[in-house]
Scaffold this motif. Structure first.
Motif, PDB file in Angstrom:
ATOM      1  N   ASP A  93      44.462  30.248  34.759  1.00 37.95           N
ATOM      2  CA  ASP A  93      43.387  29.653  35.552  1.00 37.95           C
ATOM      3  C   ASP A  93      43.297  30.239  36.953  1.00 37.95           C
ATOM      4  OD1 ASP A  93      42.787  28.045  33.416  1.00 37.95           O
ATOM      5  OD2 ASP A  93      43.887  26.292  34.165  1.00 37.95           O
ATOM      6  N   ASN A  94      44.364  30.821  37.450  1.00 36.91           N
ATOM      7  CA  ASN A  94      44.381  31.350  38.818  1.00 36.91           C
ATOM      8  C   ASN A  94      44.186  32.864  38.884  1.00 36.91           C
ATOM      9  OD1 ASN A  94      44.971  28.747  39.949  1.00 36.91           O
ATOM     10  ND2 ASN A  94      47.090  29.001  39.242  1.00 36.91           N
ATOM     11  N   THR A  95      43.935  33.475  37.744  1.00 38.60           N
ATOM     12  CA  THR A  95      43.825  34.929  37.704  1.00 38.60           C
ATOM     13  C   THR A  95      42.560  35.417  38.413  1.00 38.60           C
ATOM     14  OG1 THR A  95      45.067  35.089  35.644  1.00 38.60           O
ATOM     15  CG2 THR A  95      43.621  36.931  36.169  1.00 38.60           C
ATOM     16  N   LYS A  96      42.705  36.505  39.189  1.00 36.53           N
ATOM     17  CA  LYS A  96      41.576  37.153  39.857  1.00 36.53           C
ATOM     18  C   LYS A  96      41.125  38.356  39.047  1.00 36.53           C
ATOM     19  CE  LYS A  96      41.988  34.364  43.396  1.00 36.53           C
ATOM     20  NZ  LYS A  96      41.002  33.281  43.612  1.00 36.53           N
ATOM     21  N   MET A  97      39.867  38.727  39.267  1.00 40.09           N
ATOM     22  CA  MET A  97      39.303  39.855  38.527  1.00 40.09           C
ATOM     23  C   MET A  97      40.115  41.122  38.736  1.00 40.09           C
ATOM     24  SD  MET A  97      37.345  42.842  38.799  1.00 40.09           S
ATOM     25  CE  MET A  97      36.498  42.718  40.382  1.00 40.09           C
ATOM     26  N   GLU A  98      40.600  41.354  39.966  1.00 36.24           N
ATOM     27  CA  GLU A  98      41.326  42.573  40.281  1.00 36.24           C
ATOM     28  C   GLU A  98      42.628  42.694  39.492  1.00 36.24           C
ATOM     29  OE1 GLU A  98      40.247  40.394  42.445  1.00 36.24           O
ATOM     30  OE2 GLU A  98      38.656  41.435  43.553  1.00 36.24           O
ATOM     31  N   GLN A  99      43.145  41.581  39.000  1.00 36.78           N
ATOM     32  CA  GLN A  99      44.425  41.601  38.294  1.00 36.78           C
ATOM     33  C   GLN A  99      44.312  42.055  36.843  1.00 36.78           C
ATOM     34  OE1 GLN A  99      45.209  37.399  39.489  1.00 36.78           O
ATOM     35  NE2 GLN A  99      47.218  38.164  40.114  1.00 36.78           N
ATOM     36  N   ILE A 100      43.123  41.880  36.235  1.00 35.94           N
ATOM     37  CA  ILE A 100      42.991  42.232  34.816  1.00 35.94           C
ATOM     38  C   ILE A 100      41.815  43.166  34.525  1.00 35.94           C
ATOM     39  CG2 ILE A 100      44.159  40.165  33.991  1.00 35.94           C
ATOM     40  CD1 ILE A 100      41.435  38.921  33.424  1.00 35.94           C
ATOM     41  N   GLY A 101      40.942  43.403  35.504  1.00 34.81           N
ATOM     42  CA  GLY A 101      39.783  44.260  35.262  1.00 34.81           C
ATOM     43  C   GLY A 101      38.543  43.437  34.948  1.00 34.81           C
ATOM     44  N   ASP A 102      37.370  44.066  35.131  1.00 31.47           N
ATOM     45  CA  ASP A 102      36.118  43.306  35.059  1.00 31.47           C
ATOM     46  C   ASP A 102      35.792  42.798  33.658  1.00 31.47           C
ATOM     47  OD1 ASP A 102      35.599  45.839  34.049  1.00 31.47           O
ATOM     48  OD2 ASP A 102      34.066  46.338  35.534  1.00 31.47           O
ATOM     49  N   GLU A 103      35.943  43.643  32.629  1.00 30.67           N
ATOM     50  CA  GLU A 103      35.569  43.213  31.283  1.00 30.67           C
ATOM     51  C   GLU A 103      36.509  42.138  30.734  1.00 30.67           C
ATOM     52  OE1 GLU A 103      35.444  47.045  29.517  1.00 30.67           O
ATOM     53  OE2 GLU A 103      33.328  47.362  29.964  1.00 30.67           O
ATOM     54  N   PRO A 104      37.849  42.304  30.838  1.00 28.91           N
ATOM     55  CA  PRO A 104      38.725  41.203  30.418  1.00 28.91           C
ATOM     56  C   PRO A 104      38.470  39.916  31.197  1.00 28.91           C
ATOM     57  CG  PRO A 104      39.981  43.230  30.617  1.00 28.91           C
ATOM     58  CD  PRO A 104      38.632  43.504  31.199  1.00 28.91           C
TER      59      PRO A 104
END
Length: 413
Positions: A93-104
């Motif tokens: 729930d706290n994940t940012k886009m930069e941590q996993i990439g835009d599509e994931p």
């Protein structure tokens, strides 16, 4: 028409031969099992392509997620292109886009009950998903953009090819856009021709069937893009423009056509540009590289472009770009009030959606480690493969013909 977005730089063909030699050696090492491909106890479905640039992977992965996530415990595993984290990363729930990439991140936000993880090493990623208490007991793993990641041997290998950039008409990098020879398609269990026109003539289906020249065990499907209603990127939006991008506008339409500023950071924006053109009085297009990370300087350019364009005007971007723009600083109030993204999903042509769904569900049920799930089907199929079809029934009912002539490196001759 099909293949109309392909450009061949013939003066680079000698370099394509060298590139093809390297790719051919790598594939030979896997084919002869010098390099090993691993099978897993959990059902694994791979979606990918052999072409540089977009072929619609994300909406097809999302289609599979929609099909499966309410039936089985589902995980999506991606490389996480351009992310800032390293190694294996499981979104929460706290994940940012930069941590996993835009599509994931897009998939993670749309399907909160689906596990989304990233790892450049897909084998390690699957092993970690199966060993982590939170995700243990998975019923299926969807591999995003993994057709060429041959260290994993998926139960179903889905290959996508863009209708406007058909792989059988293309050649290897750098002269063309192929990342490996076209005979790489022989590894696919399912081939999908994506981004097809909504109305295709029977002759076009026959030509594509012949040119793809699939084996009897392979299934061929055709999908088209379905444009969903515009959605605001920011809560400041005062209204949602009532534009149906799936129905061609007529002169009798009561609503005036808006001027549009189109902002894209995707590999192949040409089709989107052509698709929305009939619905706009004019279009100003600002194109960035695929997976572009927007900067305050980009915000200034967008502000200026919107200020200078005729009114009434709206700003349209893709869903993937919207994910990367939500935290962009410097956008003016007017831009934030008029910035919308255009969601897309896919639709199977020839009423083949149920057939595709059944192939996927039969495989997952038959290979699931969940005994109750495995019993929830009456379909009889080979335990280690997809149900096969004969040479006159490979997805659209048309037979195969002889294969196109190719040189050693997969280029047409």
């Amino acid at each position: 028409m099909e293949g109309d977005h392909i450009t061949i730089n013939r003066w680079l063909i000698p370099f394509s031969w060298l590139y093809g030699l390297g790719v051919g050696i790598r594939n030979l090492l896997f084919d002869t099992e010098v390099l090993k491909s691993r099978k897993f106890s959990v059902p694994v479905i791979s979606v990918g392509n052999i072409t540089v640039g977009g072929s619609g992977k994300t909406p097809h992965v999302e289609y599979l997620v929609k099909l499966l996530h309410n039936r089985v415990k589902t995980a999506v595993l991606s490389r996480g292109y351009k992310r800032k984290s390293k190694g294996f990363f499981l979104a929460d729930d706290n994940t940012k886009m930069e941590q996993i990439g835009d599509e994931p991140y897009q998939i993670h936000k749309k399907f909160p009950n689906v596990y989304v993880a990233v790892d450049p090493n897909r084998c390690h990623g699957i092993d970690t998903l199966l060993a982590t208490p939170q995700t243990s007991g998975l019923d299926v793993v969807l591999l995003d953009d993994a057709f060429q990641h041959r260290y994993v041997k998926p139960g179903i290998n889905i290959l996508l090819t863009d209708y406007h950039r058909i792989i059988t008409d293309d050649i290897l990098l750098p002269a063309g856009r192929l990342r490996e020879p076209v005979n790489g398609k022989d590894r696919a269990d399912i081939v999908i021709v994506t981004k097809c026109p909504t109305e295709m003539k029977p002759m076009t289906y026959r030509v594509l069937q012949r040119n793809m020249n699939l084996f009897p065990y392979q299934h061929l499907f055709f999908t088209t893009l379905n444009y969903c209603p515009l959605q605001p990127v920011f809560p400041e939006a005062n209204y949602i423009p009532a534009i149906d991008f799936n129905v061609k506008p007529s002169e009798d339409d009561a609503l005036p056509l808006p001027h549009a500023l189109l902002i894209t950071g995707i590999a192949s924006p040409r089709q989107m540009l052509e698709d929305i053109k009939p619905y706009c009085k004019s279009i100003t297009h600002i194109s960035f590289a695929d997976h572009h990370n927007f900067t305050p300087s980009d915000a200034e350019s967008i502000n200026f472009a919107y200020k200078m364009m005729p009114k009434p005007g709206i700003i349209i971007t893709t869903e993937k770009d919207a994910v990367r723009m939500t935290d962009l600083k410097g956008l003016s109030t007017k831009v934030r009030e008029n910035l919308y993204y255009l969601p897309i999903d896919i639709k199977f042509l020839q009423d083949d959606g149920e057939k595709f769904n059944q192939l996927i569900l039969d495989y997952v049920r038959k290979n699931s480690r969940n005994n109750i799930l495995a019993q929830a089907t009456n379909t009889v199929a080979s335990p280690n493969s997809l149900p096969t079809s004969n040479s006159n029934n490979t997805g659209n009912g048309f037979g195969n013909t002889g294969r196109a002539n190719r040189d050693l490196f997969g280029n047409p001759v």
